[in-house]
Write a protein that holds these residues in place. Structure first.
Motif, mmCIF file in Angstrom:
data_model
loop_
_atom_site.group_PDB
_atom_site.id
_atom_site.type_symbol
_atom_site.label_atom_id
_atom_site.label_comp_id
_atom_site.label_asym_id
_atom_site.label_seq_id
_atom_site.Cartn_x
_atom_site.Cartn_y
_atom_site.Cartn_z
ATOM 1 N N ALA A 197 12.210 64.645 -65.445
ATOM 2 C CA ALA A 197 12.148 65.036 -62.889
ATOM 3 C C ALA A 197 12.440 66.677 -62.518
ATOM 4 C CB ALA A 197 13.212 64.085 -63.113
ATOM 5 N N GLY A 198 12.748 67.120 -63.937
ATOM 6 C CA GLY A 198 12.700 68.735 -63.380
ATOM 7 C C GLY A 198 11.741 69.367 -63.675
ATOM 8 N N SER A 199 10.967 69.314 -64.989
ATOM 9 C CA SER A 199 9.647 69.212 -64.914
ATOM 10 C C SER A 199 8.895 69.485 -63.723
ATOM 11 C CB SER A 199 8.554 68.879 -66.284
ATOM 12 O OG SER A 199 9.143 69.346 -66.995
ATOM 13 N N HIS A 201 -7.021 75.744 -60.029
ATOM 14 C CA HIS A 201 -6.053 75.380 -60.124
ATOM 15 C C HIS A 201 -5.429 75.310 -61.923
ATOM 16 C CE1 HIS A 201 -2.769 72.075 -60.428
ATOM 17 N NE2 HIS A 201 -3.847 71.231 -61.696
ATOM 18 N N LEU A 202 -6.924 75.354 -62.349
ATOM 19 C CA LEU A 202 -7.182 75.429 -64.258
ATOM 20 C C LEU A 202 -6.314 76.529 -64.444
ATOM 21 C CD1 LEU A 202 -10.413 73.941 -64.753
ATOM 22 C CD2 LEU A 202 -7.738 72.760 -64.716
ATOM 23 N N ARG A 203 -6.979 78.229 -64.310
ATOM 24 C CA ARG A 203 -5.549 78.970 -64.127
ATOM 25 C C ARG A 203 -4.715 79.417 -64.012
ATOM 26 N NH1 ARG A 203 -11.065 81.337 -61.624
ATOM 27 N NH2 ARG A 203 -9.811 81.530 -59.661
ATOM 28 N N ARG A 204 -4.367 78.469 -63.226
ATOM 29 C CA ARG A 204 -2.387 78.882 -62.811
ATOM 30 C C ARG A 204 -1.990 77.288 -63.316
ATOM 31 N NH1 ARG A 204 -1.253 82.061 -58.005
ATOM 32 N NH2 ARG A 204 0.809 81.786 -58.584
ATOM 33 N N PRO A 205 -1.616 76.713 -64.058
ATOM 34 C CA PRO A 205 -0.613 75.388 -63.870
ATOM 35 C C PRO A 205 0.570 74.993 -64.096
ATOM 36 C CG PRO A 205 -0.628 76.645 -66.044
ATOM 37 C CD PRO A 205 -1.827 77.024 -65.675
ATOM 38 N N PRO A 206 0.682 73.986 -63.028
ATOM 39 C CA PRO A 206 1.548 74.453 -62.620
ATOM 40 C C PRO A 206 2.735 75.054 -63.353
ATOM 41 C CG PRO A 206 1.173 71.791 -63.025
ATOM 42 C CD PRO A 206 -0.278 72.996 -63.414
ATOM 43 N N PRO A 207 4.355 74.682 -63.794
ATOM 44 C CA PRO A 207 5.213 75.027 -64.632
ATOM 45 C C PRO A 207 5.872 74.193 -65.357
ATOM 46 C CG PRO A 207 6.235 74.892 -62.479
ATOM 47 C CD PRO A 207 4.976 75.272 -62.172
ATOM 48 N N GLY A 208 5.650 72.596 -65.112
ATOM 49 C CA GLY A 208 5.418 71.817 -66.050
ATOM 50 C C GLY A 208 4.986 71.812 -67.249
ATOM 51 N N PHE A 209 3.627 72.088 -66.850
ATOM 52 C CA PHE A 209 2.648 72.088 -67.623
ATOM 53 C C PHE A 209 2.926 72.979 -68.947
ATOM 54 C CE2 PHE A 209 -0.675 74.353 -70.399
ATOM 55 C CZ PHE A 209 -1.386 72.350 -70.714
ATOM 56 N N TRP A 210 4.519 73.763 -69.184
ATOM 57 C CA TRP A 210 5.121 74.693 -70.119
ATOM 58 C C TRP A 210 6.785 73.612 -70.662
ATOM 59 C CZ3 TRP A 210 1.040 77.463 -72.352
ATOM 60 C CH2 TRP A 210 0.189 78.384 -70.941
ATOM 61 N N THR A 211 6.927 73.508 -69.566
ATOM 62 C CA THR A 211 8.604 73.038 -69.134
ATOM 63 C C THR A 211 7.948 71.536 -70.330
ATOM 64 O OG1 THR A 211 8.386 72.206 -67.601
ATOM 65 C CG2 THR A 211 9.863 73.723 -67.865
ATOM 66 N N ALA A 242 16.645 75.120 -80.034
ATOM 67 C CA ALA A 242 15.298 74.560 -79.551
ATOM 68 C C ALA A 242 15.389 73.455 -78.904
ATOM 69 C CB ALA A 242 14.789 73.482 -80.837
ATOM 70 N N GLN A 243 17.163 72.303 -78.727
ATOM 71 C CA GLN A 243 17.426 72.017 -77.069
ATOM 72 C C GLN A 243 17.283 72.662 -75.811
ATOM 73 O OE1 GLN A 243 20.924 70.608 -78.901
ATOM 74 N NE2 GLN A 243 20.214 69.344 -80.189
ATOM 75 N N PHE A 244 17.626 73.958 -76.193
ATOM 76 C CA PHE A 244 17.358 75.363 -74.786
ATOM 77 C C PHE A 244 15.924 75.769 -74.453
ATOM 78 C CE2 PHE A 244 19.423 78.440 -72.364
ATOM 79 C CZ PHE A 244 20.511 77.524 -71.307
ATOM 80 N N LEU A 245 15.030 75.239 -75.086
ATOM 81 C CA LEU A 245 14.139 75.992 -74.654
ATOM 82 C C LEU A 245 13.144 75.314 -73.362
ATOM 83 C CD1 LEU A 245 11.683 77.619 -76.200
ATOM 84 C CD2 LEU A 245 10.458 75.690 -77.456
ATOM 85 N N ALA A 246 13.104 74.004 -72.789
ATOM 86 C CA ALA A 246 12.509 73.596 -72.015
ATOM 87 C C ALA A 246 13.655 75.119 -70.914
ATOM 88 C CB ALA A 246 13.153 72.267 -71.943
ATOM 89 N N ALA A 247 15.290 74.249 -70.813
ATOM 90 C CA ALA A 247 16.055 75.266 -69.616
ATOM 91 C C ALA A 247 15.609 76.783 -69.717
ATOM 92 C CB ALA A 247 16.722 74.539 -70.223
#
Length: 385
Positions: free
Chosen positions: A65-67, A5-15, A100-105
């Motif tokens: 919520a999307g993350s 789990h630590l090697r593969r964090p959830p995508p929300g960890f980045w968004t 910058a505002q679009f980075l998470a998307a």
């Protein structure tokens, strides 16, 4: 499980961090306030009204919520992140959605392209570009100035994010296909080894046991000799199986103590004990061969001789081994029944021989002889190896 789990964090960890970084950047450099003389200047918290704060809070809630949903429901999650980017631009009175505002998307788009089927990833990039175009059109209809270069830059980075994710997905699929082919090839190799190790000995045991049963009362000495041959053959087969299983348990190639052409004399002796004399002929100067050719050549001869013992109904066959500068030629002929029945009765034997020769880029033929009997011939290239 925790380590994986630590090697593969959830995508929300980045968004989620990408969203926070986008807000911080917007507050720092890229916000226009109502009534400001200068088009761009750092934003002070006191300048935002309650409506702005409410809209910004709603945008952040949509992004978070999307993350959270990105792994389970990627397309709805991407839609929430895009909606959050639009609400953020509205809250900060920006004339366009900035990078910058679009980075998470963009991070979410790359994730969808990398982890989902091509159909879903195309829907994701279409949704993203459609959102950008729709927001720009709405601003134009409301009479606001639109920064065309900024919008095009954001659209281009969205395409780049999709291309990067799609490239990762294609690489993963290609690696999975290569792995599946390797697994299949290994399974076939093990199946050939098991067949070649067991089929010959079992055939000899079956014939010797039948002979012993017939003469046990009238000629006990011959029956005793047949039983000795059965014991020897079964012990050799059991030893070979143990070596093979031991190598498999240790995740090593199943090549330890593999027989070669030097063992043909022992094979001929074992076959003679089963009632078939093997006329072994060597042509050309004998020299060392690559391990895979030496092993495959022995297995081809072993399987062909086993088919003679089991299916030909004859008591003699000829095995010819010819060494040349470029290849190794093998021929096994008998004067037995021949015909299609002999080839069909070999089961997986002929198929295994053909596969071995094909893996070594050689030529293989097998079939009835015009004058009666059956012929197996193989030519294995040696010069390239």
């Amino acid at each position: 499980m925790r380590a994986a789990h630590l090697r593969r964090p959830p995508p929300g960890f980045w968004t989620a961090p990408a969203w926070c970084a986008g807000i911080a950047y917007s507050f720092a450099v890229d916000v226009r306030l109502p009534g400001e003389a200068e088009p761009f200047r750092p934003l002070r918290f006191s300048h935002l009204m309650a409506a702005h704060w409410t809209t910004l809070a709603a945008a952040t809630a949509l992004a978070l919520a999307g993350s959270v949903l990105l792994r389970r429901r990627p397309l709805p999650a991407l839609a929430l992140l895009l909606a959050g980017s639009v609400f953020e631009a509205m809250a900060l009175n920006s004339t366009e959605i900035t990078f910058a505002q679009f980075l998470a998307a963009q991070v979410a788009l790359a994730y969808v392209a990398a982890t989902r089927a091509r159909r879903s990833s195309l829907a994701a990039v279409g949704l993203t570009l459609g959102t950008l175009a729709g927001y720009a059109l709405a601003r134009l209809l409301l009479g606001y100035h639109i920064g065309t270069s900024t919008q095009l830059t954001v659209a281009l980075t969205a395409v780049i994010a999709w291309l990067a994710g799609n490239w990762l997905r294609q690489n993963r699929e290609r690696a999975a296909a290569v792995h599946a082919q390797a697994v299949t090839a290994e399974r076939l190799r093990i199946a050939r080894e098991l067949h070649d190790s067991v089929a010959h000995s079992i055939g000899i045991i079956a014939i010797q046991s039948g002979a012993a049963k017939m003469v046990i009362d009238a000629r006990p000495a011959e029956a005793r000799a047949a039983l000795d041959a059965i014991e020897t053959s079964s012990r050799e087969t059991l030893s070979g199986l143990r070596r093979m299983l031991g190598a498999l348990r240790q995740a090593e190639p199943v090549t330890a103590a593999a027989p070669g052409l030097a063992d043909l004399e022992d094979l001929a002796a074992t076959t003679a004990a089963a009632g078939v004399q093997v006329d072994l002929r060597w042509r050309g100067p004998r020299r060392p061969l690559p391990a895979e050719i030496d092993r495959s050549a022995f297995r081809i001869v072993q399987e062909a001789v086993t088919n003679v013992v089991r299916h030909s109904g004859t008591h003699r066959c000829r095995v010819s081994i010819e060494h040349t500068d470029r290849d190794l030629a093998i021929e096994i002929v008998d004067s037995g029944r021949g015909g299609p029945a002999a080839g069909a009765g070999a089961g997986y034997g002929l198929l295994g021989m053909r596969e071995r020769v094909g893996l070594l880029d050689g030529d293989f033929t097998a079939g009835p002889r015009p004058g009666g009997g059956f012929r197996v011939a193989a030519r294995l290239p040696v010069e390239a190896r």
